[in-house]
Write a protein that holds these residues in place. Structure first.
Motif, PDB file in Angstrom:
ATOM      1  N   THR A   1     -12.360  73.770  -9.571  1.00  0.00           N
ATOM      2  CA  THR A   1     -13.767  73.402  -9.541  1.00  0.00           C
ATOM      3  C   THR A   1     -14.209  73.383  -8.086  1.00  0.00           C
ATOM      4  O   THR A   1     -13.645  72.647  -7.269  1.00  0.00           O
ATOM      5  N   VAL A   2     -15.179  74.223  -7.752  1.00  0.00           N
ATOM      6  CA  VAL A   2     -15.634  74.403  -6.377  1.00  0.00           C
ATOM      7  C   VAL A   2     -16.927  73.622  -6.176  1.00  0.00           C
ATOM      8  O   VAL A   2     -17.823  73.643  -7.033  1.00  0.00           O
ATOM      9  N   LEU A   3     -17.048  72.949  -5.054  1.00  0.00           N
ATOM     10  CA  LEU A   3     -18.283  72.229  -4.729  1.00  0.00           C
ATOM     11  C   LEU A   3     -19.369  73.234  -4.350  1.00  0.00           C
ATOM     12  O   LEU A   3     -19.182  74.067  -3.459  1.00  0.00           O
ATOM     13  N   VAL A   4     -20.499  73.158  -5.050  1.00  0.00           N
ATOM     14  CA  VAL A   4     -21.657  74.011  -4.732  1.00  0.00           C
ATOM     15  C   VAL A   4     -22.627  73.150  -3.927  1.00  0.00           C
ATOM     16  O   VAL A   4     -23.306  72.270  -4.470  1.00  0.00           O
ATOM     17  N   ASN A   5     -22.678  73.394  -2.632  1.00  0.00           N
ATOM     18  CA  ASN A   5     -23.542  72.606  -1.757  1.00  0.00           C
ATOM     19  C   ASN A   5     -24.559  73.518  -1.093  1.00  0.00           C
ATOM     20  O   ASN A   5     -24.772  74.658  -1.511  1.00  0.00           O
ATOM     21  N   THR A   6     -25.211  73.023  -0.038  1.00  0.00           N
ATOM     22  CA  THR A   6     -26.256  73.805   0.641  1.00  0.00           C
ATOM     23  C   THR A   6     -25.693  74.984   1.411  1.00  0.00           C
ATOM     24  O   THR A   6     -26.458  75.839   1.854  1.00  0.00           O
ATOM     25  N   GLN A   7     -24.370  75.051   1.579  1.00  0.00           N
ATOM     26  CA  GLN A   7     -23.783  76.250   2.171  1.00  0.00           C
ATOM     27  C   GLN A   7     -23.818  77.412   1.184  1.00  0.00           C
ATOM     28  O   GLN A   7     -23.892  78.571   1.575  1.00  0.00           O
ATOM     29  N   VAL A   8     -23.785  77.098  -0.100  1.00  0.00           N
ATOM     30  CA  VAL A   8     -23.812  78.129  -1.144  1.00  0.00           C
ATOM     31  C   VAL A   8     -25.245  78.439  -1.565  1.00  0.00           C
ATOM     32  O   VAL A   8     -25.658  79.598  -1.613  1.00  0.00           O
ATOM     33  N   LEU A   9     -26.035  77.415  -1.889  1.00  0.00           N
ATOM     34  CA  LEU A   9     -27.436  77.570  -2.298  1.00  0.00           C
ATOM     35  C   LEU A   9     -28.270  76.601  -1.484  1.00  0.00           C
ATOM     36  O   LEU A   9     -27.984  75.391  -1.459  1.00  0.00           O
ATOM     37  N   ASP A  10     -29.308  77.106  -0.831  1.00  0.00           N
ATOM     38  CA  ASP A  10     -30.140  76.240   0.006  1.00  0.00           C
ATOM     39  C   ASP A  10     -31.603  76.636  -0.148  1.00  0.00           C
ATOM     40  O   ASP A  10     -32.019  77.704   0.289  1.00  0.00           O
ATOM     41  N   ALA A  11     -32.387  75.778  -0.807  1.00  0.00           N
ATOM     42  CA  ALA A  11     -33.834  75.983  -0.965  1.00  0.00           C
ATOM     43  C   ALA A  11     -34.617  74.871  -0.281  1.00  0.00           C
ATOM     44  O   ALA A  11     -35.723  74.521  -0.702  1.00  0.00           O
ATOM     45  N   ASN A  12     -34.055  74.302   0.773  1.00  0.00           N
ATOM     46  CA  ASN A  12     -34.734  73.212   1.474  1.00  0.00           C
ATOM     47  C   ASN A  12     -36.021  73.687   2.151  1.00  0.00           C
ATOM     48  O   ASN A  12     -36.989  72.933   2.249  1.00  0.00           O
ATOM     49  N   GLU A  13     -36.050  74.928   2.626  1.00  0.00           N
ATOM     50  CA  GLU A  13     -37.292  75.437   3.220  1.00  0.00           C
ATOM     51  C   GLU A  13     -38.403  75.521   2.177  1.00  0.00           C
ATOM     52  O   GLU A  13     -39.568  75.198   2.445  1.00  0.00           O
ATOM     53  N   LEU A  14     -38.044  75.944   0.964  1.00  0.00           N
ATOM     54  CA  LEU A  14     -39.030  75.966  -0.119  1.00  0.00           C
ATOM     55  C   LEU A  14     -39.506  74.556  -0.429  1.00  0.00           C
ATOM     56  O   LEU A  14     -40.702  74.331  -0.687  1.00  0.00           O
TER      57      LEU A  14
END
Length: 855
Positions: free
Chosen positions: A567-580
């Protein structure tokens, strides 16, 4: 406060003065229940109908608790439009003048005029001109039927005056309109337009009806008539009943320098320096160039109205206040000695059967250095199957035309209906040199039109609109086409096509090339849209479709390699929509639209005990807090190979259309020695019946402290360890086919810690042994021949080691005596020696005398 917006539900009673609608496609639906999330997303609308004052009652529920008996008040104001500014427009003759907010400005009473569309609908267009916008291409048939207040504010609406055939001095024009902002509209209004020669106009070089100047060959004569110089507009200011009694006097203030003027063979001199408008009308004024100079010439004059009843003197006196002072320019050209030259050596034209192709200099172009384009004349000397005609009269064939007609694009070739090749034989002359001959070859080919949509139109997620370009839409024919018109046959579902902020259903290829056609999302329900069209050209028609997609404002990690069975941690390194999130002021949501069977997203528990639950919806906040993981399941076939997978995601945020995103990754067999560049929340257990290298499973939340499992590689796999746990034990055994180096790297701590403990114990043991040996050498007393007296406890015949004479330790002679039991005696009696101490202190050397001992 403890419920999500999706869980807060409003239940309403039907409103008394309208209805509540939920924005949807294709028709907004009336609802009696909606959520707080739909309100936050701007999806809930109120449609007024009936009474001005009203509202509806509603209850609020979060699924467990209900708050009843609330009332939402709705008060409707009648929308009113006021024309705040209406100022007459003044235009110079034959020019284009912008209509600004100083001429027209309409406002509404709801204080949202800036966002509300205020539309001017033309009921009666102007008679002596037309209204055009900034995109006007010069077409004589294009007329504006309506425009908006925002276009007026931007200076994008113009009045174009069209010069009439009859001269005038002052002319009045007007157009009538209504101002509409649904559901309100004004009564019929009129804006007056004044066209006048009275004021000096910067857009015109003259206040006369004509002052074009003259071109004359070196040493030649030329007539100056009312085609090049005309003051008839001055006469137009006189009532028509009295106009025959007036003329216009031109008093020369400066005579020509390189020639002279004459009327009926009489030169105009400084003694009689004038001529009349009637002389120009009759063509009696002649300019005679003298000498061989090619310098430009001119004469200056003052013109005014003159009553014929007044006698003309040698120097007429100015009459009235309206006097116009100008200069008439004369261009002197070289003698026409050079013949015309054909610039297109093989004139060729490709056309479809029955089409009409405009003749341009691309097909026919002749240049003569000493002749003007209107002096170069073409004559058709054969009878082709097609024919040439003017644009304004296509039915009438012509046999003569000039290079100026070609340059202005006023000619077209009408092609017959048969395929094949046609030829037009032409004689070209400037009137002074021998004619040259050429032929225009016309290739008639079948009608072929292909519409190419190279790539879909991508709409940036936060912009909601983008322009069409030739990369998205291009009509291509086998031999080329002059222009293509696109008509929308199936409109887009979730947006509009607009030109200059106005919805359109047809547009041209030229507008696409100039990126004037804009697609705008109006309903934020889908990440994809499309529209179908019919492409129409002079040669053929074709149909096609343009696909529209939303480009997500999302950063996705590339080149991902994750181990199977983890089980892999999906964090802001993988998906990042903070600008949106920052640009929309909302929390973006990810929805899984398509997932592979070998993987799934899970919600990681915070307590390290609850099992992770599969999910198909999560938010950017979940990613920021490290609550999302991705289970990469084991595969049955070929577990040692790399396999590619992907997730289809939909990114949703407030106030923008959703966008489709693709998360692609590669999976491989789990190997603790390989740096997967990922935080592993869960790793496989070691099976009892297999000799495999796998750490014991440790499932904890990513908010806990992370420890580097590899020890020296920051990009290696990370196993998350709870802060409150004192130790996480991992056991390892060599895997089948693994190397010793790999085993050492994977079990670095398991090896180093015990080795360090053993080394530490060994060092402590050596230090203690060294200390004991050193002590035995310097501090032991070995006593030989010692006997204990049982009765009184005194020692007899005790011997000690021999002392060094240089030592400052003195030997005292002691007399054995009975040892009293009372401690109050002056000399403390000698206690009985401890046998164990004596045993450790005895030595064989040196031998001491009686009554001597070491102190």
């Amino acid at each position: 406060l403890d419920s999500l917006p999706e869980e807060v539900v409003y239940s309403i009673q039907p409103p008394v003065n309208g209805k509540v609608l939920l924005k949807s496609y294709p028709v907004n639906k009336e609802v009696l229940q909606f959520t707080q999330a739909q309100v936050n997303g701007g999806l809930v609308m109120f449609l007024h109908k009936g009474l001005l004052d009203g509202g509806f009652t509603f209850d609020i529920s979060d699924g467990e608790n209900v708050s009843p008996g609330h009332f939402f008040t709705v008060m409707a104001n009648r929308l009113a439009i006021t024309l705040e500014t209406k100022q007459d427009l003044t235009v110079c003759p034959g020019t284009i003048q912008p209509i600004t907010s100083q001429n027209l400005k309409a406002v509404t009473n709801d204080n949202v005029t800036a966002s509300r569309q205020v539309l001017y609908v033309i009921e009666e267009p102007p008679r002596f001109g037309k209204l055009v916008n900034a995109e006007w291409t010069g077409s004589t048939t294009d007329r504006l039927r309506n425009f908006t207040q925002s276009q007026v504010n931007a200076g994008g609406i113009f009045y174009l005056h069209e010069m009439p055939q009859v001269p005038f001095w002052i002319s009045q024009d007007a157009f009538s309109f209504r101002v509409i902002s649904s559901p309100a509209a004004t009564e019929l209004l009129t804006l007056l337009v004044s066209i006048s020669f009275e004021a000096t106009c910067p857009q015109r070089s003259t206040r006369l009806w004509k002052n074009k100047g003259l071109a004359v060959s070196e040493g030649q004569n030329a007539t100056i008539d009312n085609s090049v110089l005309d003051a008839s507009n001055l006469l137009a200011g006189v009532p028509e009943s009295n106009r025959a009694s007036y003329d216009v006097v031109f008093l020369l203030s400066q005579l020509p320098t390189y020639g002279h003027l004459s009327i009926a063979d009489e030169s105009i001199t400084e003694k009689y320096p004038y001529f009349l408008q009637s002389d120009l009308n009759e063509g009696d004024l002649i300019y005679v160039h003298r000498g061989s100079a090619l310098q430009p010439d001119s004469f200056s004059f003052r013109a005014w109205l003159w009553h014929r009843s007044q006698a003309l003197t040698m120097h007429p006196q100015e009459v009235g206040t309206l006097v116009i002072s100008e200069t008439f320019n004369i261009t002197v050209r070289d003698v026409n000695e050079r013949p015309p030259q054909l610039m297109v050596h093989t004139p060729t034209l490709h056309a479809a059967p029955g089409s009409a192709v405009t003749l341009t200099p691309v097909y026919l172009n002749v240049v003569d250095p000493d002749s003007t384009p209107e002096e170069i004349e073409y004559i058709i000397i054969n009878k082709p199957s097609g024919f040439l005609a003017h644009h304004h009269d296509r039915a009438v064939p012509i046999t003569r035309f000039t290079q100026r007609d070609i340059n202005e694009g006023s000619l077209m070739f009408i092609v017959n209906e048969n395929n094949g090749t046609d030829s037009v034989l032409l004689s070209i002359s400037d009137g002074h040199n021998p004619a040259i001959f050429t032929s225009l070859v016309v290739y008639v080919s079948p009608k072929i039109l292909t519409v190419v949509s190279k790539k879909p139109l991508e709409i940036p997620q936060v912009q909601n609109q983008a322009s069409l370009s030739p990369d998205h839409l291009m009509a291509v024919s086998e031999k080329g086409q002059a222009e293509v018109l696109y008509k929308v046959t199936r409109a887009p579902k979730f947006g509009q096509l607009r030109i200059n902020h106005k919805a359109v259903e047809e547009f041209t290829q030229k507008e696409v090339n100039n990126e004037e056609v804009i697609f705008v999302f109006t309903d934020f329900f889908s990440s994809h849209d499309e529209f179908w069209f019919l492409a129409i050209s002079e040669a053929a028609n074709a149909t096609g479709m343009v696909s529209i997609t939303v480009k997500p404002l999302l950063r996705i990690q590339q080149g991902i390699l994750w181990p199977r069975g983890t089980t892999v941690l999906v964090n802001t390194q993988v998906l990042d929509a903070n600008e949106l999130a920052n640009r929309t002021k909302s929390v973006p949501t990810f929805k899984v639209r398509e997932a592979p069977q070998e993987s799934q997203f899970v919600k990681i528990s915070r307590d390290n005990e609850s099992q992770s639950l599969p999910i198909d919806v999560f938010t950017q906040n979940d990613l920021n807090e490290g609550l999302i993981g991705l289970e990469v399941l084991e595969t049955k076939n070929d577990s040692h190979s790399f396999q590619n997978y992907s997730f289809q995601l939909e990114l949703v945020a407030s106030g923008v259309p959703p966008a489709a995103a693709l998360l692609s990754f590669t999976t491989g067999a789990y190997d603790p020695s390989y740096p997967f560049n990922a935080t592993l929340v869960k790793v496989p257990r070691k099976p009892k019946n297999e000799n495999m290298l796998h750490p014991i499973t440790s499932t904890v939340g990513p908010w806990l402290q992370e420890t580097d499992a590899s020890g020296n590689n920051v990009t290696a796999n990370k196993i998350v360890t709870p802060r409150w746990e004192t130790e996480v034990t991992t056991s390892a055994s060599p895997t089948e086919g693994s190397t010793v180096l790999g085993f050492l790297e994977a079990n670095m701590f398991s090896i180093i810690v015990p080795v360090c403990l053993i080394l530490l114990l060994l060092i402590v043991s050596l230090l203690l042994l060294f200390y004991l040996i050193k002590r035995n050498k310097t501090g032991k007393h070995q006593v030989q021949g010692t006997s204990l007296k049982a009765k009184n406890g005194t020692l007899d015949n005790e011997t000690f080691r021999k002392t060094d004479p240089n030592q400052v330790i003195s030997l005292n002679t002691m007399t054995p005596s009975k040892v009293p039991q009372s401690p109050s005696t002056d000399a403390e009696p000698r206690k009985q020696a401890d046998p164990e101490l004596l045993q450790s202190c005895r030595t064989s050397n040196p031998t001491l005398k009686n009554n001597q001992y070491w102190v």
